[in-house]
Write a protein that holds these residues in place. Structure first.
Motif, PDB file in Angstrom:
ATOM      1  N   ARG A   9      40.688  39.394  37.331  1.00 44.72           N
ATOM      2  CA  ARG A   9      40.006  38.914  39.113  1.00 44.72           C
ATOM      3  C   ARG A   9      41.029  38.820  40.119  1.00 44.72           C
ATOM      4  O   ARG A   9      42.253  38.142  40.457  1.00 44.72           O
ATOM      5  CB  ARG A   9      38.878  37.905  39.011  1.00 44.72           C
ATOM      6  CG  ARG A   9      37.716  38.553  37.857  1.00 44.72           C
ATOM      7  CD  ARG A   9      36.922  39.152  37.828  1.00 44.72           C
ATOM      8  NE  ARG A   9      35.716  38.203  39.429  1.00 44.72           N
ATOM      9  CZ  ARG A   9      34.754  37.085  38.794  1.00 44.72           C
ATOM     10  NH1 ARG A   9      35.107  37.469  37.960  1.00 44.72           N
ATOM     11  NH2 ARG A   9      34.458  36.511  39.972  1.00 44.72           N
ATOM     12  N   HIS A  46      40.644  43.239  40.955  1.00 39.51           N
ATOM     13  CA  HIS A  46      39.266  43.822  41.076  1.00 39.51           C
ATOM     14  C   HIS A  46      38.722  42.326  41.717  1.00 39.51           C
ATOM     15  O   HIS A  46      38.475  41.526  41.016  1.00 39.51           O
ATOM     16  CB  HIS A  46      39.268  43.863  39.839  1.00 39.51           C
ATOM     17  CG  HIS A  46      40.508  45.017  38.993  1.00 39.51           C
ATOM     18  ND1 HIS A  46      40.025  46.318  38.839  1.00 39.51           N
ATOM     19  CD2 HIS A  46      40.736  44.963  37.889  1.00 39.51           C
ATOM     20  CE1 HIS A  46      40.580  47.244  38.341  1.00 39.51           C
ATOM     21  NE2 HIS A  46      41.306  46.177  37.738  1.00 39.51           N
ATOM     22  N   ASP A  47      37.797  42.464  41.980  1.00 38.66           N
ATOM     23  CA  ASP A  47      36.948  41.742  42.612  1.00 38.66           C
ATOM     24  C   ASP A  47      35.766  41.481  41.991  1.00 38.66           C
ATOM     25  O   ASP A  47      35.635  42.359  40.739  1.00 38.66           O
ATOM     26  CB  ASP A  47      35.972  42.555  43.468  1.00 38.66           C
ATOM     27  CG  ASP A  47      34.964  43.976  44.404  1.00 38.66           C
ATOM     28  OD1 ASP A  47      34.808  44.127  42.955  1.00 38.66           O
ATOM     29  OD2 ASP A  47      34.909  44.313  44.464  1.00 38.66           O
ATOM     30  N   ALA A  49      31.971  42.440  41.163  1.00 37.85           N
ATOM     31  CA  ALA A  49      32.052  43.716  40.833  1.00 37.85           C
ATOM     32  C   ALA A  49      32.477  44.879  40.263  1.00 37.85           C
ATOM     33  O   ALA A  49      31.826  45.858  39.653  1.00 37.85           O
ATOM     34  CB  ALA A  49      30.997  44.312  41.552  1.00 37.85           C
ATOM     35  N   ASN A  50      33.649  44.531  40.001  1.00 34.88           N
ATOM     36  CA  ASN A  50      34.636  45.556  39.536  1.00 34.88           C
ATOM     37  C   ASN A  50      35.391  45.442  38.080  1.00 34.88           C
ATOM     38  O   ASN A  50      36.205  45.854  37.315  1.00 34.88           O
ATOM     39  CB  ASN A  50      35.521  46.342  40.121  1.00 34.88           C
ATOM     40  CG  ASN A  50      34.622  47.053  41.446  1.00 34.88           C
ATOM     41  OD1 ASN A  50      34.188  48.286  41.305  1.00 34.88           O
ATOM     42  ND2 ASN A  50      34.949  46.698  42.590  1.00 34.88           N
ATOM     43  N   ARG A  52      34.078  43.292  34.285  1.00 33.88           N
ATOM     44  CA  ARG A  52      33.277  43.405  33.508  1.00 33.88           C
ATOM     45  C   ARG A  52      34.483  42.976  32.145  1.00 33.88           C
ATOM     46  O   ARG A  52      34.814  43.809  31.908  1.00 33.88           O
ATOM     47  CB  ARG A  52      32.271  43.848  33.784  1.00 33.88           C
ATOM     48  CG  ARG A  52      31.050  43.724  32.491  1.00 33.88           C
ATOM     49  CD  ARG A  52      30.131  44.668  32.071  1.00 33.88           C
ATOM     50  NE  ARG A  52      29.491  44.983  33.425  1.00 33.88           N
ATOM     51  CZ  ARG A  52      28.234  46.040  33.025  1.00 33.88           C
ATOM     52  NH1 ARG A  52      28.177  46.680  31.524  1.00 33.88           N
ATOM     53  NH2 ARG A  52      27.640  46.948  34.616  1.00 33.88           N
TER      54      ARG A  52
END
Length: 126
Positions: A9, A46-47, A49-50, A52
């Protein structure tokens, strides 16, 4: 000749990211006999939203500090060496930069030695 891709993240400071590089290299050097100057690694941030993940897959309680580590290496190591590598990565990342073992996700991709070109258009290991 490992090639390592690390995903996490976004938002961690540079010293945190450098500590990941240092700990991973140390683990590979100690357990996979990776030579001193053989450090080929990238980090992708990655933010939310990207990025998981399964927060409790296989009963492991993961957090947003999860780090995906993909190591591509020659298919020359034993099962015992791989197990030692995984344990050593988790231990060293726990020491620095302080990642919980639950948040260390490692994927080892093995390839034949002839599948590398390390520069100059040559297959150095073929």
């Amino acid at each position: 000749m490992p090639l390592t891709h690390i995903s996490l993240r976004a938002g961690k400071p540079e010293d945190y990211r450098q500590a990941i590089f240092d700990s991973l290299y140390r683990a590979m050097h100690e357990t996979f006999n990776v030579p001193e100057d053989n450090q080929f690694m990238t980090i992708s941030e990655h933010d939310a939203a990207n990025f998981r993940y399964g927060a409790s897959f296989l009963g492991i309680a993961r957090s947003d500090d999860l780090v995906f580590i993909q190591i591509t290496a020659n298919n020359t190591r034993t099962l015992d060496q791989k197990k030692v590598l995984f344990r050593r990565i988790a231990a060293l990342l726990g020491e620095s930069p302080g990642i919980r073992p639950e948040d260390v996700f490692v994927n080892l991709v093995e390839v034949a030695k002839e599948n590398w070109s390390l520069g100059n258009g040559l297959a150095q290991y073929a």
